[in-house]
Design an enzyme around this catalytic site. Structure first.
Site, PDB file in Angstrom:
ATOM      1  N   ASN A   1       1.081  -1.278   0.201  1.00 48.41           N
ATOM      2  CA  ASN A   1      -0.460  -0.097  -0.074  1.00 48.41           C
ATOM      3  C   ASN A   1       0.762   1.362   0.194  1.00 48.41           C
ATOM      4  O   ASN A   1       1.383   1.652   0.814  1.00 48.41           O
ATOM      5  CB  ASN A   1      -0.411   0.175   1.030  1.00 48.41           C
ATOM      6  CG  ASN A   1      -2.016   1.244   1.258  1.00 48.41           C
ATOM      7  OD1 ASN A   1      -2.670   1.315   0.860  1.00 48.41           O
ATOM      8  ND2 ASN A   1      -1.622   2.055   2.542  1.00 48.41           N
ATOM      9  N   GLU A   2       0.878   1.831  -1.296  1.00 44.59           N
ATOM     10  CA  GLU A   2       1.613   3.533  -1.128  1.00 44.59           C
ATOM     11  C   GLU A   2       2.949   3.621  -0.771  1.00 44.59           C
ATOM     12  O   GLU A   2       3.329   3.879   0.051  1.00 44.59           O
ATOM     13  CB  GLU A   2       1.173   4.497  -0.556  1.00 44.59           C
ATOM     14  CG  GLU A   2      -0.901   4.523  -0.688  1.00 44.59           C
ATOM     15  CD  GLU A   2      -0.789   6.009  -0.098  1.00 44.59           C
ATOM     16  OE1 GLU A   2      -0.251   6.062   1.705  1.00 44.59           O
ATOM     17  OE2 GLU A   2      -2.312   6.095   0.038  1.00 44.59           O
TER      18      GLU A   2
ATOM     19  N   CYS B   1      14.525   5.093   4.793  1.00 45.50           N
ATOM     20  CA  CYS B   1      15.184   4.168   6.315  1.00 45.50           C
ATOM     21  C   CYS B   1      16.258   4.524   6.483  1.00 45.50           C
ATOM     22  O   CYS B   1      17.131   4.221   5.089  1.00 45.50           O
ATOM     23  CB  CYS B   1      14.505   2.751   6.571  1.00 45.50           C
ATOM     24  SG  CYS B   1      15.401   2.203   7.792  1.00 45.50           S
TER      25      CYS B   1
ATOM     26  N   CYS C   1      18.715   2.695   8.866  1.00 49.61           N
ATOM     27  CA  CYS C   1      19.145   1.873   9.616  1.00 49.61           C
ATOM     28  C   CYS C   1      20.831   1.093   8.853  1.00 49.61           C
ATOM     29  O   CYS C   1      20.751   1.860   7.538  1.00 49.61           O
ATOM     30  CB  CYS C   1      18.504   0.494   9.932  1.00 49.61           C
ATOM     31  SG  CYS C   1      18.383  -0.708   8.882  1.00 49.61           S
TER      32      CYS C   1
ATOM     33  N   GLU D   1      -7.319   4.791  -4.860  1.00 51.85           N
ATOM     34  CA  GLU D   1      -8.474   5.795  -3.445  1.00 51.85           C
ATOM     35  C   GLU D   1      -8.247   7.156  -4.278  1.00 51.85           C
ATOM     36  O   GLU D   1      -7.946   7.747  -4.102  1.00 51.85           O
ATOM     37  CB  GLU D   1      -6.493   6.075  -2.427  1.00 51.85           C
ATOM     38  CG  GLU D   1      -6.915   4.752  -1.053  1.00 51.85           C
ATOM     39  CD  GLU D   1      -5.856   4.965  -0.407  1.00 51.85           C
ATOM     40  OE1 GLU D   1      -5.612   5.573  -0.128  1.00 51.85           O
ATOM     41  OE2 GLU D   1      -4.795   3.634   0.127  1.00 51.85           O
TER      42      GLU D   1
END
Length: 340
Positions: free
Chosen positions: A57-58, A66, A68, A214
């Site tokens: 989703n999206e 990220c 990390c 959407e």
């Protein structure tokens, strides 16, 4: 979460404030994800009612990047594959400035927040790496689905006009493009050309009709509340989407949630479930949509083309050079920049 764990027969954990906030999409996490992901389509492969899969989703929504240590290692490997030698990278990045030169790819850190300015090339390459990582994650899932059932159709709904992910590249393995956009996610007057540009880009990715996965149905926001759509604004946005090539329209959402992170993201029905103006507008538009069905898959004969350069958009938003231009880089900066 408990129901999913029970269904799969494995423990499922969530990250951050929900499954949308996935992080660390690297080779390390992909190997683990593939082992779990394959279980659901295997259980459902004989269900005749299942025709279409929406992967994730999206991807690339909310500027989800990220930094990390696992992503750092994957980024270093990505750079080595791209530049082949550390000398080539130093030359391309201009690391002689401020004595930034690297002796080994292992010395390179992600562009985390620092006290001063960061090398623009480092930031831009990390954006490219982030997009490629998400696309690899999507393609892993698509590959599994196609092996299990070749008849299934596959899509991924991308979000807005975000430059975080390469919209054309992410849709190469998809059967159809799907897009999420909320014209009214602003405290000022919605810009119709921003919506229109995104719709044309979706049509252009595969030169074919697409899904508006959407479509706004009420007040957007989630943890805040933006403007209330004016009477018949929903019909206007929906007709605009169809005129630009949308063959399917899915409103988000049916009924406003009474709890959770998107408690104020309004649907066709309010919290109490009582039909009101928005419900009646959507109902009326359903009759209009029926009349438009014969034209939904018409071939587009464009007389004018607009060249969109995602690399340029990523570069311009790396460092803010345009202090005198009215562009909001803080909230929907990518969208305004692309429109500008």
């Amino acid at each position: 979460q408990q129901e999913i764990s029970k269904f799969l027969g494995v423990e499922v954990g969530l990250v951050g404030d929900g499954v949308k906030d996935y992080k660390d999409i690297t080779v390390i996490s992909l190997q683990s994800a593939e082992e779990d992901y394959i279980k659901v389509p295997e259980l459902l492969q004989t269900r005749e009612a299942i025709k279409f899969w929406q992967i994730d989703n999206e991807l690339g929504g909310d500027n989800d990047i990220c930094y990390c240590d696992n992503c750092k290692k994957a980024f270093q490997k990505w750079l080595k594959n791209k530049y082949k030698s550390i000398e080539n990278l130093n030359n391309a990045w201009g690391t002689d400035v401020w004595s930034q030169g690297y002796n080994d790819f292992k010395e390179i850190e992600p562009p985390r927040k620092t006290q001063g300015a960061t090398n623009s090339s480092l930031i831009l390459d990390y954006k490219r790496f982030n997009s490629d990582s998400k696309i690899e994650f999507q393609n892993m899932q698509a590959s599994i689905l196609r092996k299990i059932n070749k008849e299934w159709k596959i899509t991924t709904n991308i979000f807005g006009l975000s430059a975080v992910i390469d919209g054309k590249k992410v849709n190469e393995q998809n059967d159809v493009v799907a897009w999420d956009f909320y014209p009214n996610m602003t405290f000022s007057t919605p810009l119709p050309y921003t919506h229109g540009l995104g719709l044309d880009m979706c049509r252009g990715y595969k030169k074919a009709p697409f899904i508006k996965m959407e479509n706004q149905s009420g007040v957007a926001g989630g943890d805040i509340m933006f403007r209330t759509p004016r009477p018949n604004e929903l019909a206007k946005w929906t007709l605009q989407a169809i005129a630009h090539g949308a063959s399917d329209i899915s409103f988000f959402r049916w009924r406003t949630s009474s709890s959770g992170p998107e408690e104020y993201w309004h649907g066709i029905l309010n919290h109490d479930g009582v039909p009101r103006r928005i419900y009646n507008e959507v109902k009326d538009f359903g009759e209009v949509f029926e009349k438009l069905k014969p034209y939904l898959n018409d071939k587009l004969k464009a007389k004018v083309a607009i060249v969109h350069n995602r690399e340029l958009a990523g570069g311009l938003t790396t460092h803010i050079h345009l202090s005198t231009v009215d562009i909001d880089f803080t909230h929907v900066g990518e969208e305004r920049l692309l429109t500008w």
